[in-house]
Design a protein around this motif. Structure first.
Motif, PDB file in Angstrom:
ATOM      1  N   ALA A  14       0.841  -1.205   0.000  1.00  0.00           N
ATOM      2  CA  ALA A  14       0.000   0.000   0.000  1.00  0.00           C
ATOM      3  C   ALA A  14       0.873   1.251   0.000  1.00  0.00           C
ATOM      4  N   GLY A  15       1.955   1.229   0.756  1.00  0.00           N
ATOM      5  CA  GLY A  15       2.877   2.365   0.790  1.00  0.00           C
ATOM      6  C   GLY A  15       3.502   2.630  -0.566  1.00  0.00           C
ATOM      7  N   PHE A  16       3.964   1.562  -1.228  1.00  0.00           N
ATOM      8  CA  PHE A  16       4.537   1.728  -2.572  1.00  0.00           C
ATOM      9  C   PHE A  16       3.477   2.233  -3.557  1.00  0.00           C
ATOM     10  N   GLY A  17       2.256   1.755  -3.377  1.00  0.00           N
ATOM     11  CA  GLY A  17       1.168   2.235  -4.230  1.00  0.00           C
ATOM     12  C   GLY A  17       0.941   3.728  -4.058  1.00  0.00           C
ATOM     13  N   LEU A  18       0.992   4.198  -2.821  1.00  0.00           N
ATOM     14  CA  LEU A  18       0.841   5.637  -2.570  1.00  0.00           C
ATOM     15  C   LEU A  18       2.003   6.424  -3.162  1.00  0.00           C
ATOM     16  N   VAL A  19       3.225   5.935  -2.961  1.00  0.00           N
ATOM     17  CA  VAL A  19       4.402   6.644  -3.476  1.00  0.00           C
ATOM     18  C   VAL A  19       4.336   6.771  -4.998  1.00  0.00           C
ATOM     19  N   LYS A  20       3.877   5.729  -5.661  1.00  0.00           N
ATOM     20  CA  LYS A  20       3.789   5.773  -7.126  1.00  0.00           C
ATOM     21  C   LYS A  20       2.528   6.490  -7.609  1.00  0.00           C
ATOM     22  N   GLY A  21       1.432   6.391  -6.859  1.00  0.00           N
ATOM     23  CA  GLY A  21       0.158   6.931  -7.314  1.00  0.00           C
ATOM     24  C   GLY A  21      -0.067   8.400  -7.032  1.00  0.00           C
ATOM     25  N   VAL A  22       0.530   8.937  -5.974  1.00  0.00           N
ATOM     26  CA  VAL A  22       0.275  10.328  -5.600  1.00  0.00           C
ATOM     27  C   VAL A  22       0.723  11.313  -6.680  1.00  0.00           C
ATOM     28  N   PRO A  23       1.892  11.152  -7.308  1.00  0.00           N
ATOM     29  CA  PRO A  23       2.242  12.095  -8.383  1.00  0.00           C
ATOM     30  C   PRO A  23       1.222  12.112  -9.518  1.00  0.00           C
ATOM     31  N   VAL A  24       0.683  10.957  -9.858  1.00  0.00           N
ATOM     32  CA  VAL A  24      -0.347  10.883 -10.900  1.00  0.00           C
ATOM     33  C   VAL A  24      -1.595  11.628 -10.435  1.00  0.00           C
ATOM     34  N   LEU A  25      -1.971  11.406  -9.183  1.00  0.00           N
ATOM     35  CA  LEU A  25      -3.135  12.103  -8.611  1.00  0.00           C
ATOM     36  C   LEU A  25      -2.933  13.610  -8.642  1.00  0.00           C
TER      37      LEU A  25
END
Length: 164
Positions: A59-70
């Motif tokens: 979940a942490g890696f998902g946030l790190v990768k997904g937040v810039p896209v968001l």
């Protein structure tokens, strides 16, 4: 027979003002809370990547990768919304000043698009109106930037606009 509804709109001015102030504070706190969470989401994700649990790390890696896209998506949507609102303000302000032609032209255009598309007429009308207002916002904004660049203005503003 139902008793008459008694709500804020039928209350005295002090009650209405208090409710409005409380809602304003509550909504402001909620918006700033969401913004703070959004801005800190990648930091939260980085923290979660150090967990001993594989699911939490994922979940942490998902946030790190997904937040810039968001954030990029929010920037694009926010820019589009500002252009649309700006164009709408211009059109409605001109109408309020007695210059009704732009609003009537936009309404006529939206009606013609609505009749051409046929399905979901109210949504199509709204989309057509919004599109024209956004285009107007882009044009007026571009002209304003050009005027400021051409005729001077605040040097800090000019330096920042050089990036564009």
């Amino acid at each position: 027979m139902r008793p008459p509804r008694r709500g804020v709109s039928t209350s005295n001015a002090y009650t209405q003002a208090a409710v409005l102030a409380a809602l304003g504070i509550l909504i402001t706190a909620a918006v700033y809370g969401v913004v703070a969470l959004t801005v800190k989401a990648d930091d939260i994700g980085l923290y979660l990547t150090r967990s001993t649990s594989a699911a939490v790390r994922r979940a942490g890696f998902g946030l790190v990768k997904g937040v810039p896209v968001l954030l990029k998506t929010l920037a694009a949507v926010g820019t589009a919304a500002m252009l649309w609102v700006g164009g709408g303000i211009i059109v409605h302000s001109l109408d309020g000043l007695g210059y009704h032609r732009p609003e009537h032209l936009i309404e006529a255009f939206a009606k013609s698009v609505e009749h051409a598309v046929i399905v979901f007429p109210a949504i199509i009308n709204w989309l057509a109106t919004s599109m024209v207002q956004a285009c107007l916002g882009v044009v007026v904004g571009a002209v304003a930037i050009g005027v400021v660049k051409a005729f001077g203005g605040n040097t800090a503003v000019k330096e920042n606009w050089e990036e564009f």
